[in-house]
Design a protein around this motif. Structure first.
Motif, PDB file in Angstrom:
ATOM      1  N   VAL A  36      19.233 -29.302   1.592  1.00 50.61           N
ATOM      2  CA  VAL A  36      18.084 -30.206   1.420  1.00 50.61           C
ATOM      3  C   VAL A  36      18.401 -31.507   2.143  1.00 50.61           C
ATOM      4  CG1 VAL A  36      17.235 -29.227  -0.749  1.00 50.61           C
ATOM      5  CG2 VAL A  36      18.883 -31.092  -0.818  1.00 50.61           C
ATOM      6  N   GLN A  37      17.356 -32.180   2.528  1.00 45.65           N
ATOM      7  CA  GLN A  37      17.533 -33.436   3.251  1.00 45.65           C
ATOM      8  C   GLN A  37      16.592 -34.469   2.661  1.00 45.65           C
ATOM      9  OE1 GLN A  37      16.791 -31.581   7.032  1.00 45.65           O
ATOM     10  NE2 GLN A  37      14.623 -32.074   6.999  1.00 45.65           N
ATOM     11  N   THR A  38      16.916 -35.720   2.876  1.00 52.64           N
ATOM     12  CA  THR A  38      16.056 -36.800   2.411  1.00 52.64           C
ATOM     13  C   THR A  38      15.037 -37.110   3.501  1.00 52.64           C
ATOM     14  OG1 THR A  38      17.845 -37.713   1.078  1.00 52.64           O
ATOM     15  CG2 THR A  38      15.985 -39.167   1.555  1.00 52.64           C
ATOM     16  N   ARG A  39      13.784 -36.909   3.149  1.00 52.72           N
ATOM     17  CA  ARG A  39      12.680 -37.176   4.078  1.00 52.72           C
ATOM     18  C   ARG A  39      12.635 -38.683   4.334  1.00 52.72           C
ATOM     19  NH1 ARG A  39       8.115 -34.342   5.346  1.00 52.72           N
ATOM     20  NH2 ARG A  39       6.243 -35.542   5.812  1.00 52.72           N
ATOM     21  N   THR A  51      11.945 -38.533  -0.628  1.00 55.02           N
ATOM     22  CA  THR A  51      11.964 -37.291  -1.407  1.00 55.02           C
ATOM     23  C   THR A  51      12.849 -36.258  -0.715  1.00 55.02           C
ATOM     24  OG1 THR A  51       9.967 -36.456  -0.302  1.00 55.02           O
ATOM     25  CG2 THR A  51       9.662 -37.635  -2.396  1.00 55.02           C
ATOM     26  N   LEU A  52      13.251 -35.250  -1.462  1.00 53.72           N
ATOM     27  CA  LEU A  52      14.036 -34.155  -0.905  1.00 53.72           C
ATOM     28  C   LEU A  52      13.097 -33.153  -0.250  1.00 53.72           C
ATOM     29  CD1 LEU A  52      16.543 -33.561  -3.838  1.00 53.72           C
ATOM     30  CD2 LEU A  52      16.931 -34.823  -1.715  1.00 53.72           C
ATOM     31  N   GLU A  53      13.552 -32.591   0.848  1.00 58.73           N
ATOM     32  CA  GLU A  53      12.771 -31.581   1.562  1.00 58.73           C
ATOM     33  C   GLU A  53      13.718 -30.608   2.246  1.00 58.73           C
ATOM     34  OE1 GLU A  53      10.485 -33.223   4.801  1.00 58.73           O
ATOM     35  OE2 GLU A  53      12.277 -33.885   5.855  1.00 58.73           O
ATOM     36  N   GLU A 141      19.458 -38.184   5.088  1.00 61.96           N
ATOM     37  CA  GLU A 141      20.699 -37.610   4.568  1.00 61.96           C
ATOM     38  C   GLU A 141      20.494 -36.114   4.377  1.00 61.96           C
ATOM     39  OE1 GLU A 141      23.582 -38.290   0.696  1.00 61.96           O
ATOM     40  OE2 GLU A 141      21.462 -38.713   0.515  1.00 61.96           O
ATOM     41  N   LEU A 150      18.992 -27.265  -7.989  1.00 63.22           N
ATOM     42  CA  LEU A 150      17.680 -27.392  -7.380  1.00 63.22           C
ATOM     43  C   LEU A 150      16.590 -26.948  -8.360  1.00 63.22           C
ATOM     44  CD1 LEU A 150      16.112 -28.185  -4.845  1.00 63.22           C
ATOM     45  CD2 LEU A 150      16.434 -25.850  -4.002  1.00 63.22           C
ATOM     46  N   GLN A 160      10.896 -35.765  -7.255  1.00 62.63           N
ATOM     47  CA  GLN A 160      11.994 -36.005  -6.317  1.00 62.63           C
ATOM     48  C   GLN A 160      11.878 -35.140  -5.056  1.00 62.63           C
ATOM     49  OE1 GLN A 160      16.028 -35.889  -7.782  1.00 62.63           O
ATOM     50  NE2 GLN A 160      15.421 -36.693  -9.785  1.00 62.63           N
ATOM     51  N   ILE A 161      10.990 -34.146  -5.090  1.00 65.49           N
ATOM     52  CA  ILE A 161      10.859 -33.199  -3.980  1.00 65.49           C
ATOM     53  C   ILE A 161       9.509 -33.399  -3.293  1.00 65.49           C
ATOM     54  CG2 ILE A 161      10.773 -30.745  -3.360  1.00 65.49           C
ATOM     55  CD1 ILE A 161      12.654 -30.229  -5.719  1.00 65.49           C
TER      56      ILE A 161
END
Length: 171
Positions: A36-39, A51-53, A141, A150, A160-161
């Motif tokens: 996962v990465q931070t948008r 958010t996480l993506e 990140e 997850l 958060q997503i």
């Protein structure tokens, strides 16, 4: 500047944008993990920045879903896709100097309210055995998260997503 202009043009159209997304899995120390990465698009998408993506993006004009998927994963993580699952597709048909194929994704997703109107195809990918490195200004990140962690985030703190990808990650 260029991305802001493109976003304004897309917002003015009455269409959904076709996308691809990559669920990248690995087994690390006996645990199944998802990348996962931070948008991070604060100027053009402040609502979802932070958010996480999962790696994802638009499918270019006449670009195959497979080529778009590989390109997006590389552009965002610096990693090369080695295998795409499921690997179910027809040959490319071109009876009139054109081209089309049929394929089966892992699942499909659609944004039905808010944000950009998008619909897309999600695949599970295996990547080269290297650590990811955020490659552009859209990603802040990149981390590996166990499937159980997850699932906990999805169930307890779904905000958060990135909303567009919640269904696919839950699926």
């Amino acid at each position: 500047y260029f991305m802001n202009r493109i976003d304004k043009i897309i917002d003015s159209l009455d269409v959904s944008i076709a996308t691809v997304s990559a669920i990248i899995e690995r087994n690390h120390n006996g645990k199944n993990e998802i990348l996962v990465q931070t948008r991070w698009k604060p100027e053009i998408d402040p609502k979802y920045s932070g958010t996480l993506e999962i790696p994802a993006g638009w499918i270019g004009k006449y670009e195959s879903v497979y080529d778009a998927l590989k390109r997006e994963v590389f552009e965002e993580t610096g990693l090369r896709v080695l295998k795409i699952k499921p690997d179910i597709k027809t040959k490319i048909y071109s009876p009139r100097d054109d081209g089309a194929l049929a394929f089966v994704p892992f699942c499909c997703q659609q944004q039905i309210k808010g944000s950009k109107s998008c619909a897309g195809f999600v695949f599970v990918c295996q990547i080269e055995d290297k650590e990811p490195i955020p490659q552009n200004s859209e990603v802040k990140e990149i981390i590996w998260v166990t499937k159980s962690k997850l699932k906990k985030i999805i169930n307890e703190t779904p905000e958060q997503i990135f909303t567009f990808q919640l269904g696919a990650l839950d699926y």
